[in-house]
Each structure stands twice: as C-alpha cells, then as structure tokens.
Enzyme design. Structure first.
Site, mmCIF file in Angstrom:
data_model
loop_
_atom_site.group_PDB
_atom_site.id
_atom_site.type_symbol
_atom_site.label_atom_id
_atom_site.label_comp_id
_atom_site.label_asym_id
_atom_site.label_seq_id
_atom_site.Cartn_x
_atom_site.Cartn_y
_atom_site.Cartn_z
ATOM 1 N N VAL A 64 -4.342 -47.111 -4.401
ATOM 2 C CA VAL A 64 -3.944 -47.198 -3.001
ATOM 3 C C VAL A 64 -4.798 -48.463 -2.647
ATOM 4 O O VAL A 64 -4.537 -48.988 -1.634
ATOM 5 C CB VAL A 64 -5.148 -46.109 -2.156
ATOM 6 C CG1 VAL A 64 -4.671 -44.904 -2.470
ATOM 7 C CG2 VAL A 64 -6.416 -46.187 -2.708
ATOM 8 N N TYR A 162 -20.980 -47.786 -1.855
ATOM 9 C CA TYR A 162 -20.277 -46.711 -1.306
ATOM 10 C C TYR A 162 -20.649 -46.778 0.480
ATOM 11 O O TYR A 162 -19.816 -46.670 1.221
ATOM 12 C CB TYR A 162 -20.685 -45.435 -1.759
ATOM 13 C CG TYR A 162 -20.010 -44.370 -1.162
ATOM 14 C CD1 TYR A 162 -18.830 -43.983 -1.644
ATOM 15 C CD2 TYR A 162 -20.696 -43.592 -0.447
ATOM 16 C CE1 TYR A 162 -18.051 -42.881 -1.140
ATOM 17 C CE2 TYR A 162 -20.111 -42.305 -0.037
ATOM 18 C CZ TYR A 162 -18.828 -41.918 -0.208
ATOM 19 O OH TYR A 162 -18.065 -40.963 -0.012
ATOM 20 N N LYS A 166 -17.806 -47.024 3.528
ATOM 21 C CA LYS A 166 -17.697 -46.218 4.495
ATOM 22 C C LYS A 166 -18.044 -46.728 6.029
ATOM 23 O O LYS A 166 -17.593 -46.298 6.941
ATOM 24 C CB LYS A 166 -18.517 -44.860 4.124
ATOM 25 C CG LYS A 166 -17.940 -44.018 3.175
ATOM 26 C CD LYS A 166 -16.495 -43.487 3.099
ATOM 27 C CE LYS A 166 -16.199 -42.747 1.871
ATOM 28 N NZ LYS A 166 -14.405 -42.483 2.096
#
Length: 254
Positions: A64, A162, A166
C-alpha cells in the site's frame, strides 16, 4: 434487499483480523469485495468466505506504500468488478519503541504503510468515484472509511510512530471530506479502542484488568464491532455523515 447490493468495495489489510471481518460484513450486506493485503495468497480464506455469501471477491497482493502498485490495484478492481463505491483503508503495522530509541527505519515504515498508504488509495479511488452514477443517472460518488485508532486521539507512550500515523489519518479524513464532498464522496474514520485479538488474549490478567478499568462498558471490543460501524458508514443510511471520527471504544475516551 441488502444495503450494499450492486456496490463494490476495496478493503486493505483484509487477510485477517479486523480487515477480514470488515470485508465479510460488507459482503454479507451485498457488496462485491476486493480483498487486499501484501500477498494475494494470504487473502484466500477471506475470499472463500465472501464467495460463500453469493457475491464476488478477488484477492490482490499490494504494497500500500507503493504508488504504482496502488494505482494498478484500483485499475484491476474496476476491470474485474466494474467500479469502486467503497474504500476501506485498514492496512496498518506497528513498530513500537520509545521515542528516543526509535530508528528512522521504524518511523518511516509505520508512516509509509499507515498514513501514506491511506493517502495513496484515497487518491487512486477519488477519480473513479467521481464518475459513479446511480440508476437515475445522478452522481452516486462513494464512501471512504479510514481505520484510525484511539491512540491517534490521545497518544500512547512507546508508539510515537503509530500515534503520529493515526493522528495523520484523522487529519487526512477531515481534509478529504472537504475536498471531495461536492462530488458526493463521503470520508469518515473509525477509531477503535482496545480490541480483543490473539495478541490481547495472552496478556496477563492484571494487565487486562488495568485496561478494563478504563472502559466504562467493561469489555474489550471485537472485530465485529468495528465491521458493523464501517458497514453503516458505507451505506446510504450514513448519507449525511462525512468528515467524522467515530470512536468505537466502549467509552474509553469521549
């Protein structure tokens, strides 16, 4: 009549876990589904489960974070399934570590998969979605649902990469909704809280209790809880909802 009959969805990170549950739920509601993960063979079990529901499914291996692979994926979905109505950006990885010890590589990999991957697929599906028409010839647009996280809202020690990824997904969701809303394309995010998984099952009981004490509903979430929310946001029942971050966390944070 199922809510998503005639719709085509792409779900990334769909070989297992939350992604697989989302893909199967969308199929149960009538959508054909492109099951995307790093390797196509990882997706075979999910594809089989979807086909048993009487809809179409294809498995695609995609990194991706690579623009050319993402563009080729969307093109193949349109060639094989006809269109794209729903895009679920679920693919994500973790490379946890304290900020002062985090390597450039661990930072870059998490940002590339979690945030750049979401951007690349969003960009790739935007033009095809703009061309979508309903049976009466009016623009039908599409729905983009990004999987964020509760820690993208509140932060979490040991997860600088992380949480940043997000938090970026949340900001990207809001901007996408503003840019594409006039073309009947809605974009929302789901921010899961503490979700039950094989990883959480093996945690010591005292650790589980500490987490549970922060959750007013006194249970961990399930992959099904997330899938149900995604299915709602994918449907016409959510036709006036865009730019929102839906927290599915049992009341852990407001």
């Amino acid at each position: 009549m199922s809510k998503l009959n005639g719709k085509v969805a792409i779900v990334t990170g769909a070989a297992r876990g939350i992604g697989a549950e989302i893909a199967k739920k969308l199929a149960s509601d009538g959508a054909d589904v492109a099951v995307v993960d790093l390797k196509a063979e990882w997706c075979e079990e999910t594809v089989k489960a979807i086909e048993e529901k009487g809809v179409k499914a294809i498995a695609l291996g995609v990194n991706v974070a690579v623009s050319a692979e993402v563009d080729a994926c969307v093109k193949e979905v349109i060639e094989k399934l006809g269109r794209v109505d729903i895009m679920v950006n679920n693919a994500g990885i973790t490379k946890d570590g304290l900020l002062m010890r985090m390597s450039d590589e661990d930072w870059d990999q998490v940002i590339d998969v979690n945030l750049k991957g979401t951007f690349l697929f969003t960009r790739a599906v935007s033009r095809p979605m703009m061309k979508n028409k309903s049976a009466d010839g009016n623009p039908s647009g599409g729905a983009i649902i990004n999987i964020a996280s509760v820690v993208g809202i509140m932060g979490n020690a040991g997860q600088a990469n992380y949480t940043a990824s997000k938090g970026g997904v949340i900001a990207l969701t809001k901007t996408t909704s503003k840019e594409l809303g006039s073309r009947a394309i809605r974009c929302n995010a789901v921010a899961p809280g503490f979700i039950q998984s094989k990883m959480t099952d093996v945690l010591p009981e005292d650790v589980k209790k500490a987490y549970m004490d922060t959750i007013p509903l006194k249970r961990f979430g399930t992959a099904s809880d997330i899938a149900e929310c995604v299915a709602f946001l994918s449907s016409d029942s959510a036709s006036y909802i865009t730019g929102q971050i839906i927290s599915v966390n049992g009341g852990m944070i407001g």
